[in-house]
Design a protein around this motif. Sequence first.
Motif, PDB file in Angstrom:
ATOM      1  N   PRO A 249     -51.597  17.736 -68.777  1.00  0.00           N
ATOM      2  CA  PRO A 249     -50.849  16.681 -67.756  1.00  0.00           C
ATOM      3  C   PRO A 249     -49.881  15.794 -68.202  1.00  0.00           C
ATOM      4  O   PRO A 249     -48.763  15.699 -68.105  1.00  0.00           O
ATOM      5  N   ILE A 250     -50.191  15.432 -69.666  1.00  0.00           N
ATOM      6  CA  ILE A 250     -49.249  14.496 -70.362  1.00  0.00           C
ATOM      7  C   ILE A 250     -47.987  15.220 -70.795  1.00  0.00           C
ATOM      8  O   ILE A 250     -47.124  14.805 -70.279  1.00  0.00           O
ATOM      9  N   LYS A 251     -48.091  16.281 -71.359  1.00  0.00           N
ATOM     10  CA  LYS A 251     -47.043  17.250 -71.839  1.00  0.00           C
ATOM     11  C   LYS A 251     -46.414  17.630 -70.356  1.00  0.00           C
ATOM     12  O   LYS A 251     -44.950  17.746 -70.537  1.00  0.00           O
ATOM     13  N   LEU A 252     -46.771  18.262 -69.464  1.00  0.00           N
ATOM     14  CA  LEU A 252     -46.361  18.459 -68.043  1.00  0.00           C
ATOM     15  C   LEU A 252     -45.426  17.344 -67.591  1.00  0.00           C
ATOM     16  O   LEU A 252     -44.312  17.605 -67.191  1.00  0.00           O
ATOM     17  N   LEU A 253     -45.939  16.034 -67.517  1.00  0.00           N
ATOM     18  CA  LEU A 253     -45.384  14.898 -67.083  1.00  0.00           C
ATOM     19  C   LEU A 253     -44.224  14.673 -67.742  1.00  0.00           C
ATOM     20  O   LEU A 253     -43.018  14.208 -67.434  1.00  0.00           O
TER      21      LEU A 253
ATOM     22  N   THR B 146     -38.258  17.178 -54.857  1.00  0.00           N
ATOM     23  CA  THR B 146     -39.034  18.019 -54.763  1.00  0.00           C
ATOM     24  C   THR B 146     -39.614  18.466 -55.956  1.00  0.00           C
ATOM     25  O   THR B 146     -41.085  18.514 -56.106  1.00  0.00           O
ATOM     26  N   ARG B 147     -38.907  18.875 -56.761  1.00  0.00           N
ATOM     27  CA  ARG B 147     -39.319  19.402 -58.184  1.00  0.00           C
ATOM     28  C   ARG B 147     -40.223  18.564 -58.968  1.00  0.00           C
ATOM     29  O   ARG B 147     -41.442  18.928 -59.146  1.00  0.00           O
ATOM     30  N   MET B 148     -39.821  17.247 -58.972  1.00  0.00           N
ATOM     31  CA  MET B 148     -40.491  16.033 -59.646  1.00  0.00           C
ATOM     32  C   MET B 148     -41.714  15.779 -59.020  1.00  0.00           C
ATOM     33  O   MET B 148     -42.914  15.658 -59.485  1.00  0.00           O
ATOM     34  N   ARG B 149     -41.652  15.947 -57.574  1.00  0.00           N
ATOM     35  CA  ARG B 149     -43.194  15.521 -56.941  1.00  0.00           C
ATOM     36  C   ARG B 149     -44.137  16.874 -57.155  1.00  0.00           C
ATOM     37  O   ARG B 149     -45.289  16.362 -57.150  1.00  0.00           O
ATOM     38  N   ALA B 150     -43.525  17.985 -57.265  1.00  0.00           N
ATOM     39  CA  ALA B 150     -44.337  19.003 -57.330  1.00  0.00           C
ATOM     40  C   ALA B 150     -45.203  19.079 -58.918  1.00  0.00           C
ATOM     41  O   ALA B 150     -46.148  19.443 -59.019  1.00  0.00           O
ATOM     42  N   PHE B 151     -44.310  18.389 -59.745  1.00  0.00           N
ATOM     43  CA  PHE B 151     -44.823  18.357 -61.333  1.00  0.00           C
ATOM     44  C   PHE B 151     -46.141  17.377 -61.076  1.00  0.00           C
ATOM     45  O   PHE B 151     -46.952  17.541 -61.650  1.00  0.00           O
ATOM     46  N   VAL B 152     -46.035  16.234 -60.380  1.00  0.00           N
ATOM     47  CA  VAL B 152     -46.788  15.438 -60.297  1.00  0.00           C
ATOM     48  C   VAL B 152     -48.036  15.922 -59.537  1.00  0.00           C
ATOM     49  O   VAL B 152     -49.439  15.691 -59.975  1.00  0.00           O
ATOM     50  N   GLN B 153     -47.878  16.418 -58.565  1.00  0.00           N
ATOM     51  CA  GLN B 153     -49.100  17.259 -57.794  1.00  0.00           C
ATOM     52  C   GLN B 153     -49.758  18.269 -58.731  1.00  0.00           C
ATOM     53  O   GLN B 153     -51.163  18.454 -58.660  1.00  0.00           O
ATOM     54  N   VAL B 154     -49.013  18.918 -59.518  1.00  0.00           N
ATOM     55  CA  VAL B 154     -49.816  20.010 -60.389  1.00  0.00           C
ATOM     56  C   VAL B 154     -50.713  19.327 -61.317  1.00  0.00           C
ATOM     57  O   VAL B 154     -51.764  19.564 -61.732  1.00  0.00           O
ATOM     58  N   ALA B 155     -49.955  18.440 -61.975  1.00  0.00           N
ATOM     59  CA  ALA B 155     -50.792  17.512 -62.936  1.00  0.00           C
ATOM     60  C   ALA B 155     -52.214  16.787 -62.406  1.00  0.00           C
ATOM     61  O   ALA B 155     -53.126  16.660 -63.097  1.00  0.00           O
TER      62      ALA B 155
END
Length: 195
Positions: free
Chosen positions: A87-91, A55-64
Motif C-alpha cells: 500500500p505505501i509503495k502504491l500510494l 479518478t485515477r488517484m481516487r482509484a489508487f486510494v481505493q486499491v490500497a
Amino acid sequence: RYATVGDPRPWEDLVTLVESDAERIAVIHGLEEIGERRLGWQLATALTQSEDPDTRMRAFVQVARLQGPSAPDVKADPEGNRAWRDPIKLLQFAYKQAGEHKGVLRLPLIETFLRTGRPMDADELLDDRGDTPADRAAEAEFGAVTGVFGVDVLGLIESALAEAPWDPQVRASVGRAQAALGRRRQGVRNVLLAA
C-alpha cells in the motif's frame, strides 16, 4: 431491489450502466459498504488506468484500502496474491504522478504511514495539510504517536470531533491518537464508532 450484504448483483449491473468514472468510484464505495471488497478492489484496479487524473488517484486510494495491508496467502488466493501491491509503495507511486491532484492522496498516505509505524515519513506531508477535520485528526495522531513538541493533540482531537463527529476517518484517527496517549478506552470507543 436494495443491495444487501453478500448480494453483489445490483452493483455488478450498476457498474455496466454508469457512464462516468466518477460514478464508478461511487459504485466502489457501495461495494465496500455491502462487504464486496474483492469486487471493489478489482474495479478500482481497472480505474487506475482512467484517463481522468482525479479518478485515477481516487482509484489508487481505493486499491490500497480494499486490498488490505498484507498480501493474500499465495496458496489460498493466488490471484489476489499476484494482484496485491504494497500500500505505501502504491500510494507513493501514485503521489509522484498526481500533479495537482496530490490532495486526493495526501491523507490516505499519511494515515498509511501512521498505521504502519512510519510516523516520521508522514511529517513532510503534514506540513502541507489543510484545515479539514480529517487533517486535524491525522495531525493529532501524528503528535500522539511521535510525541513531537508543539502539537496540541487534545485541542486537535476536540476540534476535529466537534466539526465532524460521525466521520469514520476522523473517528479512526482520533481513536488511534487517544490510544497512543494512553487513553485506550476512549480510543477503542472511537475506533469502534468508525467501523
